[in-house]
Design a protein around this motif. Structure first.
Motif, short mmCIF file in Angstrom:
data_model
loop_
_atom_site.label_atom_id
_atom_site.label_comp_id
_atom_site.label_asym_id
_atom_site.label_seq_id
_atom_site.Cartn_x
_atom_site.Cartn_y
_atom_site.Cartn_z
N THR A 31 0.83 -1.21 0.00
CA THR A 31 0.00 0.00 0.00
C THR A 31 0.86 1.25 0.00
OG1 THR A 31 -1.86 -1.08 1.11
CG2 THR A 31 -1.69 1.31 1.36
N ILE A 32 1.93 1.25 0.79
CA ILE A 32 2.81 2.42 0.85
C ILE A 32 3.52 2.62 -0.49
CG2 ILE A 32 4.82 3.44 1.97
CD1 ILE A 32 4.01 1.97 4.52
N GLU A 33 4.00 1.56 -1.08
CA GLU A 33 4.71 1.68 -2.36
C GLU A 33 3.78 2.22 -3.45
OE1 GLU A 33 6.91 -1.72 -3.57
OE2 GLU A 33 8.04 -1.87 -1.70
N LEU B 171 1.48 7.13 -6.62
CA LEU B 171 0.38 8.06 -6.87
C LEU B 171 0.79 9.50 -6.55
CD1 LEU B 171 -2.54 5.92 -5.45
CD2 LEU B 171 -2.30 6.64 -7.83
N LEU B 172 1.58 9.67 -5.51
CA LEU B 172 2.01 11.01 -5.13
C LEU B 172 2.90 11.67 -6.18
CD1 LEU B 172 2.72 10.50 -1.32
CD2 LEU B 172 1.02 12.05 -2.31
N GLN B 173 3.49 10.87 -7.05
CA GLN B 173 4.29 11.43 -8.13
C GLN B 173 3.40 12.06 -9.21
OE1 GLN B 173 6.74 8.18 -9.53
NE2 GLN B 173 7.92 8.07 -7.63
N GLN B 174 2.09 11.76 -9.13
CA GLN B 174 1.18 12.25 -10.16
C GLN B 174 0.30 13.40 -9.68
OE1 GLN B 174 -0.80 8.73 -12.09
NE2 GLN B 174 0.59 7.56 -10.77
N VAL B 175 -0.14 13.36 -8.43
CA VAL B 175 -0.99 14.43 -7.88
C VAL B 175 -0.65 14.64 -6.41
CG1 VAL B 175 -2.93 13.99 -9.45
CG2 VAL B 175 -2.84 12.82 -7.25
N PRO B 176 -0.89 15.84 -5.87
CA PRO B 176 -0.65 16.08 -4.44
C PRO B 176 -1.76 15.48 -3.60
CG PRO B 176 -1.51 18.05 -5.46
CD PRO B 176 -1.29 17.08 -6.58
N VAL B 177 -1.46 15.20 -2.35
CA VAL B 177 -2.43 14.58 -1.46
C VAL B 177 -3.64 15.46 -1.23
CG1 VAL B 177 -1.34 15.46 0.65
CG2 VAL B 177 -2.68 13.33 0.74
N GLU B 178 -3.49 16.78 -1.36
CA GLU B 178 -4.60 17.69 -1.13
C GLU B 178 -5.77 17.44 -2.08
OE1 GLU B 178 -1.01 19.25 0.66
OE2 GLU B 178 -1.44 18.58 -1.39
N ARG B 179 -5.53 16.76 -3.16
CA ARG B 179 -6.60 16.51 -4.13
C ARG B 179 -7.36 15.21 -3.86
NH1 ARG B 179 -5.78 16.98 -10.22
NH2 ARG B 179 -8.05 16.86 -9.91
N VAL C 94 0.13 11.45 3.31
CA VAL C 94 0.47 12.76 3.87
C VAL C 94 1.98 12.94 4.00
CG1 VAL C 94 0.28 14.21 5.93
CG2 VAL C 94 -1.73 13.00 5.05
N HIS C 95 2.67 11.92 4.48
CA HIS C 95 4.11 12.02 4.69
C HIS C 95 4.93 11.73 3.43
CE1 HIS C 95 3.14 11.74 9.06
NE2 HIS C 95 4.23 12.47 9.17
N GLY C 96 4.32 11.01 2.50
CA GLY C 96 5.07 10.63 1.30
C GLY C 96 6.07 9.52 1.56
N LEU D 228 -7.32 7.74 -10.02
CA LEU D 228 -5.98 7.26 -10.37
C LEU D 228 -5.73 5.97 -9.62
CD1 LEU D 228 -3.81 10.53 -10.15
CD2 LEU D 228 -4.48 9.31 -12.24
N THR D 229 -5.08 5.02 -10.27
CA THR D 229 -4.83 3.72 -9.64
C THR D 229 -3.38 3.30 -9.84
OG1 THR D 229 -7.11 2.98 -9.99
CG2 THR D 229 -5.45 1.27 -9.63
N GLU D 230 -2.78 2.75 -8.80
CA GLU D 230 -1.48 2.13 -8.88
C GLU D 230 -1.53 0.80 -8.13
OE1 GLU D 230 1.17 2.72 -10.53
OE2 GLU D 230 0.88 4.79 -11.24
N GLU D 231 -0.77 -0.15 -8.61
CA GLU D 231 -0.81 -1.51 -8.07
C GLU D 231 0.60 -1.98 -7.78
OE1 GLU D 231 -3.47 -4.89 -9.68
OE2 GLU D 231 -1.58 -5.12 -10.75
#
Length: 453
Positions: A280-282, A287-295, A334-336, A389-392
């Protein structure tokens, strides 16, 4: 599978391990042993500042006997071997940075090392003998974990396995006769802790002390077996199958001895939480490379059952946070990252994380692949405009299928120990390089070199 089958298989396993010398162990396995040793010591050091650990160590100090072994908390504390095994064992899993065994649910390193470190220092065994005993103890407890499987996550392995690992490892270090080793392992099996798996999920810090209590127990089991106080050779079956309800498979205890070593199937962690949430963390970091968590408006996890069981959107302790899939998903966003700060007590009360935890939902990952992709996660973020957005991630890094490089684990260790123990890094490097002088050195001298004592 009968108790007699298990009894015979245990005798075959102990006969093999008792006849195995360091030179019989392949060099890649020897290197893995040094990596496990140094990584788990670093995990102990990482917990040194936790207030409960500080208080626990100080409490143990009040009743400890003559100093003979080192507590790895950078405070210069030394206790008798039994108290030291307890103290280091309680610290070993606290930060959730210790090594684990990937084939089944088992943290074999932290089940063996707290007792081994104390015994090796007190008994002035050489470092090579310590590593040899670690390989043997790891092999034994990992095979026990494979031999007795449960239909669901009821018992936590820190309670139900650690004493067996400690007894097997100390028996190997002391080089006791086979009958005493069998008696000690069998005795330890009767003294395991039926720790409920629900306890860490619900925030009970008692889970963190199970390896420490078990390290003491394993040491005593070897002491007492030598004077005739032993469990029945059928004890593994009597406890795990008859009492706890596990399915037994004797072939897992004695099959293929020497063909592959369990320690080679270990995994290492750079995220400070239960390994079931690492995928889940990976995926979240991608996903964080594509959009900020604020969205992020909502998070959905398609994941394996072991992760879904960690269902606690409002963790109130650090251990609960490390075993909460909602917190894992939210704090990583949040922490990335999934480092120590992401699972600190402060992280429990960050408003952004608290709100995001309640936006996490889960469903089964279907169809679930076979090992090593048996712990996958697909993370879908629903954004503020309704898009997704989805990452696996099929298998988190760190296991034998996708291992960290030795240099990555070396860097992790240095990052933890270099501050509190400025001299430890150089000793770690010698050990990881299998330098002959480092292997032949008595462990108590190695510890003094590490700690600057």
């Amino acid at each position: 599978m009968s108790a007699a089958d298990i009894e015979t298989a245990l005798a075959q396993l102990v006969a093999f391990t008792s006849g195995t010398e360091w030179a019989d162990i392949p060099e890649p396995v020897q290197k893995r042993a040094t990596l496990v040793l140094c990584d788990d010591i670093a995990a102990m050091v990482a917990a040194r500042g936790e207030p409960e650990i500080v208080a626990l160590h100080d409490g143990v100090a009040k009743s400890a006997g003559q100093p003979e072994a080192t507590v790895f908390n950078a405070r210069g504390q030394r206790f008798d071997r039994y108290s030291t095994a307890l103290a280091n064992g309680c610290a070993g899993d606290w930060a959730e940075l210790d090594e684990g065994y990937r084939r089944v649910i088992c943290h074999a390193g932290v089940y063996c090392l707290p007792a081994l470190l104390a015994e090796a220092e007190a008994g002035r065994h050489c470092t090579q003998d310590l590593l040899h005993a670690l390989v043997i103890g790891y092999e034994t407890v990992a095979r026990v974990a494979r031999a007795f499987t449960f239909p669901n996550l009821v018992l936590h392995p820190h309670g139900s396995l650690a004493a067996v690992g400690a007894a097997a490892a100390v028996s190997a270090l002391r080089r006791v006769p086979q009958d005493i080793a069998i008696g000690a392992i069998s005795s330890a099996a009767t003294m395991v802790l039926p720790g409920p798996y629900t306890h860490p999920i619900q925030g009970s810090l008692v889970r963190n002390v199970w390896p420490g209590i078990s390290a003491q127990t394993g040491l005593r089991a070897v002491d007492w077996a030598a004077i005739g106080i032993r469990g029945l050779p059928s004890a593994l079956h009597d406890v795990y199958t008859d009492a706890f309800g596990a399915a037994a498979d004797a072939e897992q205890l004695s099959g293929g001895l020497g063909e592959a070593w369990a320690i080679s199937d270990g995994y290492h962690k750079v995220f400070a939480c239960c390994q079931y949430g690492h995928a889940t963390i990976e995926a979240t970091k991608k996903l964080l490379q594509q959009v900020p968590v604020e969205r992020v408006a909502a998070i959905h996890l398609e994941t394996h059952e072991k992760a879904r069981i960690m269902d606690n959107p409002d963790p109130d302790t650090t251990i609960a946070a490390k075993f909460s899939i909602q917190h894992i998903a939210a704090t990583a966003a949040v922490h990335g990252s999934g480092g120590a700060e992401a699972f600190s007590s402060n992280s429990l009360h960050i408003p952004e994380i608290m709100a995001l935890r309640h936006k996490v939902s889960t469903s089964p990952y279907e169809p679930l692949p076979d090992w090593p992709n048996d712990r996958p996660t697909r993370v879908t973020w629903t954004l503020d405009d309704g898009s997704t957005l989805t990452e696996e991630v099929m298998s988190a890094r760190g296991g034998p299928d996708l291992p960290f490089t030795p240099d990555e684990i070396r860097a992790k260790i240095h990052g933890i120990v270099d501050g509190p123990y400025p001299a430890m890094g150089a000793v770690v490097d010698e050990l990881l390089d299998l330098e002959s002088a480092a292997l032949s050195r008595p462990w108590d001298e190695t510890v003094r070199g590490m700690t600057g004592a």
